[in-house]
Write a protein that holds these residues in place. Structure first.
Motif, PDB file in Angstrom:
ATOM      1  N   ILE A  92       0.915  -0.830  -0.197  1.00  0.00           N
ATOM      2  CA  ILE A  92      -0.128  -0.297   0.170  1.00  0.00           C
ATOM      3  C   ILE A  92       0.749   1.451  -0.289  1.00  0.00           C
ATOM      4  CG2 ILE A  92      -1.607   1.310   0.893  1.00  0.00           C
ATOM      5  CD1 ILE A  92      -2.573  -1.362   2.359  1.00  0.00           C
ATOM      6  N   GLY A  93       0.717   2.379  -0.967  1.00  0.00           N
ATOM      7  CA  GLY A  93       1.428   3.275  -1.241  1.00  0.00           C
ATOM      8  C   GLY A  93       1.021   4.422  -0.360  1.00  0.00           C
ATOM      9  N   PRO A  94       1.484   5.659  -0.729  1.00  0.00           N
ATOM     10  CA  PRO A  94       0.775   6.627  -0.852  1.00  0.00           C
ATOM     11  C   PRO A  94      -0.427   7.034  -1.187  1.00  0.00           C
ATOM     12  CG  PRO A  94       2.830   7.553  -1.027  1.00  0.00           C
ATOM     13  CD  PRO A  94       2.979   5.187  -0.625  1.00  0.00           C
ATOM     14  N   LEU A 160      -5.036  -6.486   0.340  1.00  0.00           N
ATOM     15  CA  LEU A 160      -5.319  -7.326   1.528  1.00  0.00           C
ATOM     16  C   LEU A 160      -5.858  -8.910   0.732  1.00  0.00           C
ATOM     17  CD1 LEU A 160      -6.733  -5.565   4.370  1.00  0.00           C
ATOM     18  CD2 LEU A 160      -4.397  -6.692   4.475  1.00  0.00           C
ATOM     19  N   VAL A 161      -6.787  -8.471  -0.842  1.00  0.00           N
ATOM     20  CA  VAL A 161      -7.840  -9.858  -1.157  1.00  0.00           C
ATOM     21  C   VAL A 161      -6.879 -10.742  -1.096  1.00  0.00           C
ATOM     22  CG1 VAL A 161      -8.528  -8.568  -2.086  1.00  0.00           C
ATOM     23  CG2 VAL A 161      -7.617  -8.828  -3.235  1.00  0.00           C
ATOM     24  N   THR A 162      -4.802 -10.988  -1.450  1.00  0.00           N
ATOM     25  CA  THR A 162      -4.733 -12.236  -1.466  1.00  0.00           C
ATOM     26  C   THR A 162      -3.893 -12.667  -0.133  1.00  0.00           C
ATOM     27  OG1 THR A 162      -2.238 -10.911  -1.508  1.00  0.00           O
ATOM     28  CG2 THR A 162      -3.777 -11.836  -3.926  1.00  0.00           C
ATOM     29  N   THR A 163      -4.437 -12.438   1.110  1.00  0.00           N
ATOM     30  CA  THR A 163      -3.911 -12.399   2.352  1.00  0.00           C
ATOM     31  C   THR A 163      -2.596 -12.479   2.428  1.00  0.00           C
ATOM     32  OG1 THR A 163      -6.027 -13.498   2.745  1.00  0.00           O
ATOM     33  CG2 THR A 163      -4.713 -13.769   4.416  1.00  0.00           C
ATOM     34  N   PRO A 164      -1.695 -11.480   2.438  1.00  0.00           N
ATOM     35  CA  PRO A 164      -0.063 -11.873   1.747  1.00  0.00           C
ATOM     36  C   PRO A 164       0.730 -12.341   3.241  1.00  0.00           C
ATOM     37  CG  PRO A 164      -0.741  -9.255   1.845  1.00  0.00           C
ATOM     38  CD  PRO A 164      -1.764  -9.996   2.016  1.00  0.00           C
ATOM     39  N   SER A 165       1.173 -12.777   2.729  1.00  0.00           N
ATOM     40  CA  SER A 165       2.002 -13.472   4.565  1.00  0.00           C
ATOM     41  C   SER A 165       2.977 -11.266   5.296  1.00  0.00           C
ATOM     42  CB  SER A 165       3.600 -14.053   3.372  1.00  0.00           C
ATOM     43  OG  SER A 165       2.734 -15.068   3.341  1.00  0.00           O
ATOM     44  N   VAL A 166       3.397 -11.015   4.080  1.00  0.00           N
ATOM     45  CA  VAL A 166       3.747  -9.321   4.395  1.00  0.00           C
ATOM     46  C   VAL A 166       3.145  -8.143   3.706  1.00  0.00           C
ATOM     47  CG1 VAL A 166       6.070  -8.425   5.148  1.00  0.00           C
ATOM     48  CG2 VAL A 166       5.729 -10.589   4.845  1.00  0.00           C
ATOM     49  N   LEU A 167       2.588  -7.170   4.421  1.00  0.00           N
ATOM     50  CA  LEU A 167       1.862  -6.470   4.317  1.00  0.00           C
ATOM     51  C   LEU A 167       3.278  -4.656   4.293  1.00  0.00           C
ATOM     52  CD1 LEU A 167      -0.114  -4.810   2.251  1.00  0.00           C
ATOM     53  CD2 LEU A 167      -1.368  -5.146   4.874  1.00  0.00           C
ATOM     54  N   PHE A 168       3.405  -4.683   3.346  1.00  0.00           N
ATOM     55  CA  PHE A 168       4.456  -3.517   3.183  1.00  0.00           C
ATOM     56  C   PHE A 168       3.354  -2.525   2.808  1.00  0.00           C
ATOM     57  CE2 PHE A 168       7.017  -6.554   1.526  1.00  0.00           C
ATOM     58  CZ  PHE A 168       8.252  -6.539   2.634  1.00  0.00           C
ATOM     59  N   ALA A 169       3.594  -0.831   4.045  1.00  0.00           N
ATOM     60  CA  ALA A 169       1.932  -0.103   4.154  1.00  0.00           C
ATOM     61  C   ALA A 169       2.967   1.008   4.533  1.00  0.00           C
ATOM     62  CB  ALA A 169       1.389  -0.359   5.260  1.00  0.00           C
ATOM     63  N   THR A 198       2.244 -10.363   8.812  1.00  0.00           N
ATOM     64  CA  THR A 198       2.835  -9.732   8.692  1.00  0.00           C
ATOM     65  C   THR A 198       2.900  -8.008   8.460  1.00  0.00           C
ATOM     66  OG1 THR A 198       4.983 -11.524   9.436  1.00  0.00           O
ATOM     67  CG2 THR A 198       5.686  -8.912   8.987  1.00  0.00           C
ATOM     68  N   VAL A 199       3.317  -7.228   9.235  1.00  0.00           N
ATOM     69  CA  VAL A 199       3.169  -5.681   8.518  1.00  0.00           C
ATOM     70  C   VAL A 199       4.625  -4.883   8.873  1.00  0.00           C
ATOM     71  CG1 VAL A 199       1.594  -4.018   8.403  1.00  0.00           C
ATOM     72  CG2 VAL A 199       0.090  -5.949   8.840  1.00  0.00           C
ATOM     73  N   VAL A 200       4.826  -3.523   7.750  1.00  0.00           N
ATOM     74  CA  VAL A 200       6.283  -3.625   8.024  1.00  0.00           C
ATOM     75  C   VAL A 200       5.641  -2.408   7.104  1.00  0.00           C
ATOM     76  CG1 VAL A 200       8.306  -2.617   7.778  1.00  0.00           C
ATOM     77  CG2 VAL A 200       7.738  -4.567   7.681  1.00  0.00           C
TER      78      VAL A 200
END
Length: 242
Positions: A92-94, A160-169, A198-200
């Protein structure tokens, strides 16, 4: 080359990256545990976005290592990194970079369709996330017909639709007003907790960082601290004012 600790889903060691000859990252090391929400804070130009792009395989560091589980991201070729981002990561970008020819649900479903999901299954999952983010009524509208806040929520749903292992926001709530920001953050963090994502999260906003399990700060491309929420004076890790 040393493999990362078993309990770290992401691990970086001594990352160096340069923009136009100037150091954007200067020896940054960190580990991110599975299911953790990690906030990366710091002033503009401190290296937050560059760090997220290196961790996600969008950029290759000049020196240093990036590992996802037991896979060395820094030594993957471009195709392998693209496949990793498609199959295991969310971003997710700004600014909401939506495909203008597609409507809201098609934009949200795009990662699933690219993976080969059926049209019906992809639409069902996309609609579930759009409803959670209160933009289900906009599903058939194209980006030009949406408000900025609505476009950003569609971008969050797409991540979020793919339920990722890591979400970068990367500053995911930058274009949102306060009320919209709070609702989107609640959805994002609830999804992360319930689906063990996991979220960064890179942010300039100290209030946003209170949602994280841990905070890492950067200044001039260098890591300056790592705090648990309870260690930061005046922070409340369990709530966000609305």
């Amino acid at each position: 080359m040393v493999a990362p600790p078993d309990n770290d889903v992401l691990w970086a060691r001594s990352l160096h990256y340069f923009h136009n000859g100037s150091p954007a990252l200067d020896g940054v090391s960190l580990g991110v545990r599975e299911g953790e929400i990690l906030a990366v804070t710091g002033p503009r130009g401190s290296g937050k976005t560059t760090l997220l792009r290196c961790l996600s395989g969008q950029l290759v560091p000049r020196r240093g290592e990036v590992w996802f589980n037991s896979s060395p991201v820094h030594s993957m070729n471009r195709l392998m990194r693209e496949r990793l981002r498609r199959d295991r990561f969310g971003w997710i970008g700004p600014e909401p970079s939506l495909v203008p020819e597609l409507n809201a649900w098609e934009n949200a479903a795009l990662p699933l369709l690219m993976r080969g999901s059926s049209h019906r299954a992809a639409k069902t999952t996309a609609m579930e996330w759009l409803e959670r983010l209160d933009v289900g009524t906009c599903a058939r509208k194209r980006p030009y017909a949406l408000l900025q806040a609505q476009r950003q929520r569609v971008a969050v749903a797409r991540a979020l639709v793919t339920t990722p292992s890591v979400l970068f926001a990367d500053e995911p709530t930058a274009p949102l007003h306060r009320t919209d920001r709070a609702q989107v953050l609640r959805t994002l963090t609830t999804a992360a907790r319930s689906h063990d994502i996991t979220v960064v999260l890179a942010t300039l906003d100290a209030e946003v960082a209170t949602l994280a399990d841990r905070t890492v700060s950067l200044v001039d491309g260098r890591r300056v601290n790592s705090l648990q929420p309870s260690e930061a004076e005046g922070r409340d890790a369990c709530s966000l004012s609305v």
